[in-house]
Motif scaffolding. Structure first.
Motif, PDB file in Angstrom:
ATOM      1  N   CYS A 110       0.870  -1.188   0.000  1.00 29.43           N
ATOM      2  CA  CYS A 110       0.000   0.000   0.000  1.00 29.43           C
ATOM      3  C   CYS A 110       0.898   1.227   0.000  1.00 29.43           C
ATOM      4  N   PHE A 111       0.704   2.152  -0.954  1.00 30.09           N
ATOM      5  CA  PHE A 111       1.603   3.306  -1.033  1.00 30.09           C
ATOM      6  C   PHE A 111       0.959   4.614  -0.579  1.00 30.09           C
ATOM      7  N   THR A 112      -0.286   4.529  -0.103  1.00 33.12           N
ATOM      8  CA  THR A 112      -0.973   5.767   0.302  1.00 33.12           C
ATOM      9  C   THR A 112      -0.620   6.069   1.744  1.00 33.12           C
ATOM     10  N   LYS A 113       0.645   6.352   1.946  1.00 32.68           N
ATOM     11  CA  LYS A 113       1.176   6.556   3.286  1.00 32.68           C
ATOM     12  C   LYS A 113       1.938   7.873   3.345  1.00 32.68           C
ATOM     13  N   GLU A 114       2.113   8.345   4.572  1.00 37.06           N
ATOM     14  CA  GLU A 114       2.942   9.539   4.816  1.00 37.06           C
ATOM     15  C   GLU A 114       4.314   9.373   4.183  1.00 37.06           C
ATOM     16  N   ASP A 115       4.913  10.486   3.791  1.00 35.69           N
ATOM     17  CA  ASP A 115       6.272  10.409   3.231  1.00 35.69           C
ATOM     18  C   ASP A 115       7.239   9.754   4.207  1.00 35.69           C
ATOM     19  N   SER A 116       7.074  10.026   5.493  1.00 39.18           N
ATOM     20  CA  SER A 116       8.006   9.449   6.472  1.00 39.18           C
ATOM     21  C   SER A 116       7.923   7.929   6.468  1.00 39.18           C
ATOM     22  N   THR A 117       6.703   7.403   6.247  1.00 38.71           N
ATOM     23  CA  THR A 117       6.536   5.945   6.178  1.00 38.71           C
ATOM     24  C   THR A 117       7.231   5.406   4.934  1.00 38.71           C
ATOM     25  N   LEU A 118       7.024   6.091   3.811  1.00 38.15           N
ATOM     26  CA  LEU A 118       7.635   5.639   2.554  1.00 38.15           C
ATOM     27  C   LEU A 118       9.161   5.794   2.617  1.00 38.15           C
ATOM     28  N   ASN A 119       9.631   6.830   3.305  1.00 37.49           N
ATOM     29  CA  ASN A 119      11.078   6.999   3.476  1.00 37.49           C
ATOM     30  C   ASN A 119      11.645   5.856   4.295  1.00 37.49           C
ATOM     31  N   ALA A 120      10.930   5.480   5.333  1.00 32.58           N
ATOM     32  CA  ALA A 120      11.383   4.369   6.170  1.00 32.58           C
ATOM     33  C   ALA A 120      11.446   3.084   5.347  1.00 32.58           C
ATOM     34  N   ALA A 121      10.434   2.883   4.487  1.00 36.68           N
ATOM     35  CA  ALA A 121      10.429   1.704   3.611  1.00 36.68           C
ATOM     36  C   ALA A 121      11.623   1.747   2.660  1.00 36.68           C
ATOM     37  N   GLU A 122      11.886   2.946   2.158  1.00 37.72           N
ATOM     38  CA  GLU A 122      13.010   3.128   1.229  1.00 37.72           C
ATOM     39  C   GLU A 122      14.339   2.789   1.910  1.00 37.72           C
ATOM     40  N   ASP A 123      14.492   3.244   3.150  1.00 41.25           N
ATOM     41  CA  ASP A 123      15.720   2.940   3.904  1.00 41.25           C
ATOM     42  C   ASP A 123      15.908   1.437   4.038  1.00 41.25           C
ATOM     43  N   ILE A 124      14.816   0.752   4.353  1.00 42.62           N
ATOM     44  CA  ILE A 124      14.885  -0.698   4.517  1.00 42.62           C
ATOM     45  C   ILE A 124      15.326  -1.361   3.212  1.00 42.62           C
ATOM     46  N   MET A 125      14.753  -0.927   2.104  1.00 43.79           N
ATOM     47  CA  MET A 125      15.078  -1.521   0.805  1.00 43.79           C
ATOM     48  C   MET A 125      16.520  -1.239   0.405  1.00 43.79           C
ATOM     49  N   LYS A 126      16.952  -0.010   0.669  1.00 42.45           N
ATOM     50  CA  LYS A 126      18.340   0.358   0.303  1.00 42.45           C
ATOM     51  C   LYS A 126      19.330  -0.475   1.116  1.00 42.45           C
ATOM     52  N   LYS A 127      19.028  -0.611   2.390  1.00 43.99           N
ATOM     53  CA  LYS A 127      19.918  -1.367   3.279  1.00 43.99           C
ATOM     54  C   LYS A 127      19.975  -2.825   2.828  1.00 43.99           C
ATOM     55  N   TRP A 128      18.823  -3.357   2.506  1.00 38.84           N
ATOM     56  CA  TRP A 128      18.749  -4.743   2.048  1.00 38.84           C
ATOM     57  C   TRP A 128      19.566  -4.919   0.767  1.00 38.84           C
ATOM     58  N   ALA A 129      19.407  -3.960  -0.162  1.00 45.14           N
ATOM     59  CA  ALA A 129      20.119  -4.033  -1.437  1.00 45.14           C
ATOM     60  C   ALA A 129      21.628  -3.991  -1.215  1.00 45.14           C
ATOM     61  N   SER A 130      22.052  -3.151  -0.254  1.00 48.66           N
ATOM     62  CA  SER A 130      23.484  -3.011  -0.022  1.00 48.66           C
ATOM     63  C   SER A 130      24.087  -4.249   0.624  1.00 48.66           C
ATOM     64  N   GLU A 131      23.220  -5.061   1.253  1.00 46.15           N
ATOM     65  CA  GLU A 131      23.716  -6.267   1.910  1.00 46.15           C
ATOM     66  C   GLU A 131      23.947  -7.407   0.927  1.00 46.15           C
ATOM     67  N   LYS A 132      23.406  -7.217  -0.298  1.00 44.07           N
ATOM     68  CA  LYS A 132      23.482  -8.353  -1.232  1.00 44.07           C
ATOM     69  C   LYS A 132      24.841  -8.454  -1.899  1.00 44.07           C
TER      70      LYS A 132
END
Lengths: 419, 434
Positions: free
Chosen positions: B412-434
């Motif tokens: 679901c993407f209808t969220k506050e920017d802060s929520t989407l930013n937090a999701a983005e951080d998680i994805m970036k961190k995950w990507a960097s671990e690969k």
């Protein structure tokens, strides 16, 4: 372009014959602003200010405008668990033994859909809140009726004089009996079932392994000398009873449509299944506001400044006033022990309605009274089956949870009746 | 579900309830994925892109309308008209009459309900009988299946499929016309469509709706059209109401939601609109189940709609601003899912996007059962190990077809920017671990 053939979409069988509803017809007639409306049961008094303030506050909180827990907002089920835990003197699990619904009406529906089906019989006591019958039918089951009967005929009547015949009641229980519905304090009579009466019902439920659906929406509105007793607190009854309550009646906010079902987990879980497949969640801000109202009054339970007590005290005066008005006009009202309705035999008014098309007398009377006297009430035959029509057709039901001005206007009409 | 219950009793003797107490209509509809996944998301305090609700404020004009209604005094807190508060049914009839191109009678053709959920329930209970077939297009909003079942109907599933293997846009998910035609039988009572679609985000085009309409007319079938996301279309996609197609007004029940319209899902105000010939049956169900809906919320929604009606099509309209805002959020989420190797299907409308997880490797441990479908396992891993909540898309498929489609997850993407930013951080961190 294809030409549309005449559509033949019929309704599902479960709603066959359930479309007629007396309220739709009568509220239409009473909607005329010049009519003094003592018909439909809702207050024209304002609700307590702390409850509407709680709603205004809840609406302004962002998170309160989004979905909450399906089976009931946490703050609300916790408050209900607290209040009813104290009243029932047993711990009530807020998550497993409570379901929040769309009014007491919604609780009745969830209960029927969850626990009643084709092949079942459900015992209903006349006069009954009219929705019980169509709900039982929609669930595919058979209503089995038993009437309250007036024990004493004459003056000085109260709702306590309307009783069940024990043998007759016992005879209504069969191997197909799934449940009995009781409503105490009762709409329309105002009867409060005594401990002995509830014990008699309990014994039969236990003997026949039947359930009890106890509609207690008017539970806080009891008048001096009378006490509301919860059948679920009688031995052997918690396990087989669903108890229904209403925020609308508790806080004079019928337009909030929040109610609850309380009972054992092994029954409530089925009501929860119905909820998750029908409504899913109730309004969040409304639930938050009711929760706050309950917390506020929980702290004052049993004290005069608890709304539950103060409202009952206020209504007792209105009840007595209404009864006096009716007596002065020569009628014999049945003084209610609880609730906010009073029923009265209109025979002494001697109104000849033979010119009207054949219907129950009370229905004709109410229609005539709305039109000619600008006063609305509800015919008591709306609350009973065809077979009992002759027993009840001389009574009309009046709602007295109304402002003084409304009661003044009603008094004027009744006082000037002969004119 | 158990039959005999032997209850310990505090009164000494055990209470024996020897019969099955629950009604058979509840068989097989007691499970619910939301209960499991919202609990899990809460337990792990995950960034919640799972359940579909905004975590930002509803528009000010709506909150003000609600506050005004609440302070309205008088009869604002008492029962209103059972089938819908007069000012609300009037504005709904006016607005939707204009959109459908057919005059709508407020008292006859409109029923107000407790959210679109109850409108769906009333529709199935009113029109579906034992043995009636109901075509459900999958993936579907999960409640359609248990509701049809509870009404005694037989579910007939019709899948959307990515055309030519491409699934870059929700527009690539299409129905095969021949296959759809084959689903209609003499027993077909209704077909349920949802546009914009949950979970794919597909916005059905006129041609696609015409194919469905032709079949409905040919087979004299009712169309149940769930249009709760009707104001949320992106990139110029147009929401088309199937009821506006020739021959369809008389056989369509169109369902809408104030919660989704005004980003206030806790309001629980919805409606069903259609010909009185059908709506009257929904009213019968309604008057024998719920009877009235809350008054103040209806008054607030009516005022909200009046405000929007007066500025329909103008830039200040919430119905213009919200999809613009959501387009940015949609694009932001799609980009950050791609960073982590997921392949999102860009939605043309709605609250959600689905993403293909086939290219993603994850190490689910013993706490996650290997018997569960791949998407369930991935979502549980994502919640527990990465602190991000989503919903497995096979939950929106029939049991039969869910097994074939295990590689999509819904966000679901209808969220506050802060929520989407937090999701983005998680994805970036995950990507960097690969």
């Amino acid at each position: 372009m294809l030409q549309g053939i005449m559509s033949t979409h019929t309704n599902a069988k479960r709603i066959e014959g359930l479309d007629h509803n007396i309220w739709v017809a009568l509220t239409g007639l009473a909607a005329d602003p010049s009519v003094v409306n003592l018909g439909q049961g809702f207050p024209d008094l304002p609700p307590p200010s702390y409850i509407t303030a709680a709603l205004a506050k809840a609406v302004s909180v962002d998170r309160m405008n989004q979905y909450t827990r399906s089976f009931g907002h946490p703050a609300l089920v916790n408050a209900l668990s607290q209040v009813y835990g104290k009243v029932c003197e047993r711990p009530i699990d807020p998550l497993k033994e409570v379901l929040v619904t769309v009014g007491g009406y919604g609780s009745l529906f969830c209960t029927m859909q969850a626990l009643v089906e084709e092949g079942d019989e459900v015992i209903i006591i006349e006069p009954y809140f009219d929705c019980y019958i169509p709900m039982v039918k929609m669930a595919g089951a058979t209503p089995v009726l038993i009437s309250l009967k007036l024990v004493i005929d004459g003056c000085g009547l109260t709702s306590a004089d309307w009783v069940l015949d024990p043998e007759e009641l016992a005879s209504k229980f069969t191997s197909r009996t799934k449940a009995i519905i009781i409503n105490t304090p009762n709409n329309p009579t105002g009867k409060i079932f005594t401990r002995d009466e509830l014990q008699m019902i309990s014994d039969l439920c236990i003997k026949h392994d039947a359930l009890c659906f106890s509609d207690e929406v008017y539970e806080w509105l009891t008048y001096k000398g009378h006490q509301h007793i919860k059948i679920a607190t009688l031995p052997g009854m918690w396990e087989r009873t669903i108890t229904i309550g209403s925020a609308g009646k508790t806080f004079s906010v019928t337009g909030w449509k929040l109610g609850w079902s309380i009972g054992p987990e092994h029954l409530v879980k089925h009501l929860q299944t119905v909820m998750q497949n029908t409504i899913y969640t109730c309004s969040t801000p409304l639930q938050e506001a009711v929760a706050q109202g309950l917390v506020r009054d929980y702290e004052r339970l049993g004290q005069p400044d608890c709304y539950f007590s103060s409202l009952a005290a206020e209504l007792e005066d209105k009840r007595d006033r209404m009864a006096a008005i009716l007596r002065e006009a020569g009628m014999n009202p049945i003084l209610p022990e609880g609730g906010y309705f009073i029923i009265v035999d209109v025979t002494p008014l001697n109104v000849d309605l033979s010119h009207m098309p054949d219907e129950a007398y009370d229905l004709k009377f109410v229609k005539w009274m709305i039109k000619e006297k600008k006063l609305a009430a509800i015919p008591v035959t709306a609350f009973c089956g065809e077979a009992s029509r002759s027993r009840f057709e001389k009574y009309i039901r009046l709602c007295f949870i109304k402002r003084d001005e409304t009661l003044d206007a009603a008094e004027d009409i009744i006082r000037n009746w002969k004119n | 579900m158990e039959g005999t219950i032997c209850m310990p009793s505090r009164y000494g003797r055990p209470i024996i309830m020897s019969r099955q107490m629950h009604a058979r209509r509840l068989e097989g509809i007691d499970k619910n994925i939301w209960v499991e996944f919202t609990q899990l998301a809460a337990d792990y305090q995950a960034v919640n892109l799972g359940q579909g609700f905004p975590d930002f404020a509803p528009p000010k004009f709506l909150q003000e309308a609600f506050c005004k209604a609440v302070s309205g005094g008088g009869l604002m807190h008492q029962y209103t008209r059972a089938f819908g508060h007069p000012s609300l049914v009037t504005i709904l009839a006016q607005l939707f009459g204009r959109l459908v191109g057919h005059e709508i009678q407020p008292l006859e053709d409109v029923l107000v309900t407790i959210g679109a959920y109850q409108a769906l329930f009333c529709t199935f209970q009113a029109l579906v009988d034992e043995g009636d077939e109901v075509i459900i297009i999958e993936p579907f909003f999960d409640c359609y299946q248990p509701m049809v079942k509870m009404a005694g109907g037989k579910q007939v599933y019709m899948p959307l499929r990515p055309r030519g293997g491409s699934n870059l846009s929700s527009g690539d998910w299409v129905l095969c016309a021949e296959e759809l035609a084959s689903k209609f039988t003499a027993k077909t009572k209704a077909i349920v469509i949802n546009t914009p679609n949950n979970p794919t985000g597909k916005v059905y085009k006129t041609e696609e709706l015409q194919v469905i309409a032709d079949l409905c007319i040919k087979h004299d079938v009712v169309c149940i059209s769930d249009e709760v996301y009707e104001w949320l279309t992106y990139d110029g996609a147009k929401h088309v109401k199937i009821a506006s197609l020739a021959g369809m007004w008389e056989r369509t029940v169109t369902i809408g939601s104030a919660g989704k319209t005004f980003s206030a899902t806790g309001l629980k105000v919805g409606w069903a609109i259609g010909p009185s010939r059908l709506i009257k049956h929904l009213k019968t169900v309604h008057q024998n189940s719920i009877y009235h809906c809350p008054t103040a919320a209806q008054v607030a929604v009516a005022e909200g709609f009046q405000t929007e009606y007066d500025r329909l099509g103008h830039p200040e309209s919430y119905f213009q601003q919200l999809p613009t805002l959501f387009t940015h959020k949609r694009n932001k989420l799609a980009a950050c899912l791609e960073i982590a190797g997921l392949r999102p299907t860009l939605p043309e409308g709605g609250y959600f996007m689905i993403a293909d997880i086939s290219s993603v490797s994850f190490d689910s441990d013993d706490s996650i059962s290997q018997d569960e479908p791949l998407d369930y396992r991935f979502v549980k891993w994502l919640i527990k190990k990465k602190g991000l909540a989503a919903i497995p898309v096979s939950a929106f498929y029939s049991p039969e077809h869910g097994k074939e489609v295990q590689n999509y997850v819904r966000f679901c993407f209808t969220k506050e920017d802060s929520t989407l930013n937090a999701a983005e951080d998680i994805m970036k961190k995950w990507a960097s671990e690969k």
